[in-house]
Design a protein around this motif. Structure first.
Motif, PDB file in Angstrom:
ATOM      1  N   VAL A 129       0.845  -1.187   0.000  1.00 38.35           N
ATOM      2  CA  VAL A 129       0.000   0.000   0.000  1.00 38.35           C
ATOM      3  C   VAL A 129       0.883   1.239   0.000  1.00 38.35           C
ATOM      4  O   VAL A 129       1.967   1.245   0.599  1.00 38.35           O
ATOM      5  N   SER A 130       0.455   2.272  -0.720  1.00 37.21           N
ATOM      6  CA  SER A 130       1.172   3.545  -0.734  1.00 37.21           C
ATOM      7  C   SER A 130       0.153   4.673  -0.730  1.00 37.21           C
ATOM      8  O   SER A 130      -1.004   4.494  -1.145  1.00 37.21           O
ATOM      9  N   PHE A 131       0.582   5.840  -0.262  1.00 40.44           N
ATOM     10  CA  PHE A 131      -0.313   6.988  -0.174  1.00 40.44           C
ATOM     11  C   PHE A 131       0.290   8.182  -0.896  1.00 40.44           C
ATOM     12  O   PHE A 131       1.472   8.488  -0.750  1.00 40.44           O
ATOM     13  N   VAL A 132      -0.560   8.843  -1.686  1.00 41.51           N
ATOM     14  CA  VAL A 132      -0.125   9.952  -2.532  1.00 41.51           C
ATOM     15  C   VAL A 132      -0.904  11.207  -2.168  1.00 41.51           C
ATOM     16  O   VAL A 132      -2.126  11.151  -1.953  1.00 41.51           O
ATOM     17  N   LEU A 133      -0.203  12.331  -2.100  1.00 46.71           N
ATOM     18  CA  LEU A 133      -0.854  13.619  -1.880  1.00 46.71           C
ATOM     19  C   LEU A 133      -1.241  14.199  -3.233  1.00 46.71           C
ATOM     20  O   LEU A 133      -0.387  14.383  -4.107  1.00 46.71           O
ATOM     21  N   GLY A 134      -2.530  14.444  -3.440  1.00 46.83           N
ATOM     22  CA  GLY A 134      -2.966  14.972  -4.728  1.00 46.83           C
ATOM     23  C   GLY A 134      -4.469  15.079  -4.818  1.00 46.83           C
ATOM     24  O   GLY A 134      -5.186  14.789  -3.849  1.00 46.83           O
ATOM     25  N   TYR A 135      -4.951  15.489  -5.987  1.00 48.27           N
ATOM     26  CA  TYR A 135      -6.371  15.720  -6.196  1.00 48.27           C
ATOM     27  C   TYR A 135      -6.987  14.619  -7.052  1.00 48.27           C
ATOM     28  O   TYR A 135      -6.423  14.217  -8.071  1.00 48.27           O
ATOM     29  N   MET A 136      -8.175  14.163  -6.652  1.00 50.38           N
ATOM     30  CA  MET A 136      -8.822  13.098  -7.413  1.00 50.38           C
ATOM     31  C   MET A 136      -9.364  13.600  -8.744  1.00 50.38           C
ATOM     32  O   MET A 136      -9.687  12.808  -9.623  1.00 50.38           O
ATOM     33  N   GLU A 137      -9.453  14.930  -8.923  1.00 51.08           N
ATOM     34  CA  GLU A 137      -9.839  15.490 -10.227  1.00 51.08           C
ATOM     35  C   GLU A 137      -8.639  15.607 -11.159  1.00 51.08           C
ATOM     36  O   GLU A 137      -8.788  15.902 -12.339  1.00 51.08           O
ATOM     37  N   LYS A 138      -7.428  15.372 -10.601  1.00 49.15           N
ATOM     38  CA  LYS A 138      -6.192  15.531 -11.380  1.00 49.15           C
ATOM     39  C   LYS A 138      -5.250  14.364 -11.081  1.00 49.15           C
ATOM     40  O   LYS A 138      -4.109  14.570 -10.657  1.00 49.15           O
ATOM     41  N   ALA A 162     -16.092  19.836  -6.082  1.00 55.38           N
ATOM     42  CA  ALA A 162     -16.958  20.714  -6.877  1.00 55.38           C
ATOM     43  C   ALA A 162     -17.138  20.193  -8.300  1.00 55.38           C
ATOM     44  O   ALA A 162     -18.217  20.333  -8.877  1.00 55.38           O
ATOM     45  N   ASP A 163     -16.098  19.606  -8.873  1.00 56.65           N
ATOM     46  CA  ASP A 163     -16.155  19.143 -10.261  1.00 56.65           C
ATOM     47  C   ASP A 163     -16.290  17.618 -10.297  1.00 56.65           C
ATOM     48  O   ASP A 163     -15.319  16.889 -10.457  1.00 56.65           O
ATOM     49  N   GLN A 170     -11.628  11.095 -14.540  1.00 58.16           N
ATOM     50  CA  GLN A 170     -10.304  10.635 -14.131  1.00 58.16           C
ATOM     51  C   GLN A 170     -10.337   9.173 -13.670  1.00 58.16           C
ATOM     52  O   GLN A 170      -9.434   8.390 -13.989  1.00 58.16           O
ATOM     53  N   ALA A 171     -11.385   8.816 -12.948  1.00 56.19           N
ATOM     54  CA  ALA A 171     -11.522   7.424 -12.516  1.00 56.19           C
ATOM     55  C   ALA A 171     -11.649   6.507 -13.731  1.00 56.19           C
ATOM     56  O   ALA A 171     -11.028   5.433 -13.785  1.00 56.19           O
TER      57      ALA A 171
END
Length: 362
Positions: A129-138, A162-163, A170-171
């Protein structure tokens, strides 16, 4: 109307510092989820193995745990403290991998602290497992590759974005062909008015950004997904009087849907399918969603879309599929009927469980 950046900053503040634990939420969203069937023992066991500090920072609204995750590459959108991601890492096994992505630095920091703990608890030779800092829209900007995941999951985070079209797009992009988006979220009984969307507290609780449930169907189709399939639903109790007054006559539900990335030009033919009883934890029947239950060795006729899903997804080896010679024209109806996808009707059918979900009565 607040911009996407303003919404993100408000949500970061709300979940990163204002909320200390699940108990600080002002609705029953984080504890309401009624499935048509009890959770499998493997899922219950996985959740029980998650470190208490991780669970304490859990803000989800459901239990998005689909069957047959062994060996899968899974992406957890809005992974927060990592509760679901760690449970998924147990369910996918050592041969699978889970990536969690979240935009709130405090929660990502919390989740990363327990990678070694869960690796040892699960008896793995190395972390999966790994964790990433970022936006699910990007997702691409966060280094998430296209066509690389078998399953994308999320737990009550799309209502905070919001979007929503960008999130679904993206998904869709990062899923492999035949891959699945399986997610719990908050839904509204009608379209949320603009004045509610500008209230930071309503948005932080998911109430200002909840999607009108019917809009999910058109949104999914516009991105390229199959029709959403409703798995479970519960009505949400708003037990803060101020927020209840602001919501007026709008009702909310915590619901889980699943949708699939079908081949570009799938053959839409009705089919007779027979479940083999080969999915772990489901030897006698596989409850695909609230409307489709497949019993072992019992032939069932399904429409063209369901046939395409079973053929192209990870469930393909678990079914005998006999396609019809005639194409399925049900999808060409001018006004498709989607009553079976109404989360409020399903919640009422499953019973009034919301009282059990309320933490306080105000």
């Amino acid at each position: 109307m607040a911009t996407c950046d303003e919404v993100r900053e408000n949500v970061k503040k709300y979940y990163g510092s204002l909320l200390e634990s699940t108990g600080d939420l002002q609705t029953s969203a984080s504890s309401c989820s009624v499935s048509c069937r009890p959770l499998p023992k493997s899922v219950r066991d996985a959740l029980n193995l998650v470190h208490p500090e991780v669970t304490n920072k859990f803000f989800g609204c459901g239990l998005p745990f689909p069957a047959k995750l062994e060996g899968c590459r899974v992406l957890d959108l809005g992974s927060g403290s990592g509760r679901d991601s760690y449970a998924f890492s147990k369910l996918v096994g050592e041969s699978g991998h889970v990536t969690g992505i979240d935009m709130t630095e405090e929660l990502v920091t919390t989740s990363r602290q327990y990678i070694e703990y869960h690796q040892k608890t699960f008896g793995y030779k190395q972390p999966n497992v790994s964790f990433v800092l970022g936006y699910m829209e990007k997702l691409s900007e966060a280094g998430i590759q296209s066509d690389s995941f078998d399953v994308v999951l999320s737990n009550c985070v799309i209502c905070l974005c919001a979007d929503k079209r960008a999130v679904l797009q993206q998904a869709y992009n990062v899923l492999k062909e035949g891959g699945e988006l399986y997610f719990s979220d908050m839904y509204a009984s009608k379209v949320i008015p603009d004045h509610m969307k500008t209230d930071p507290r309503l948005w932080g609780e998911g109430m200002g950004g909840s999607l009108f449930w019917q809009d999910l169907i058109s949104l999914a189709h516009s991105v390229g997904f199959s029709t959403p399939y409703l798995v479970s639903s519960s009505r949400i109790v708003v037990y803060n009087n101020e927020l209840k007054a602001k919501a007026g006559d709008i009702n909310y539900a915590s619901s889980t849907y699943r949708m699939f990335k079908l081949p570009k030009s799938p053959v839409m033919s009705k089919a007779t399918v027979t479940y083999k009883g080969t999915v772990a934890d489901f030897p006698d029947q596989l409850d695909f969603d609230s409307s489709n239950c497949f019993k072992k060795d019992v032939a069932v006729e399904v429409n063209g879309e369901m046939a395409a899903i079973l053929q192209s997804s990870r469930f393909s080896p678990d079914f005998d599929i006999q396609l019809s010679d005639k194409p399925d024209k049900s999808g060409s109806e001018s006004t498709p009927q989607y009553c079976h996808l109404n989360p409020f009707l399903l919640a009422d059918k499953l019973g009034s469980s919301v009282k059990q979900c309320s933490k306080i009565s105000k």
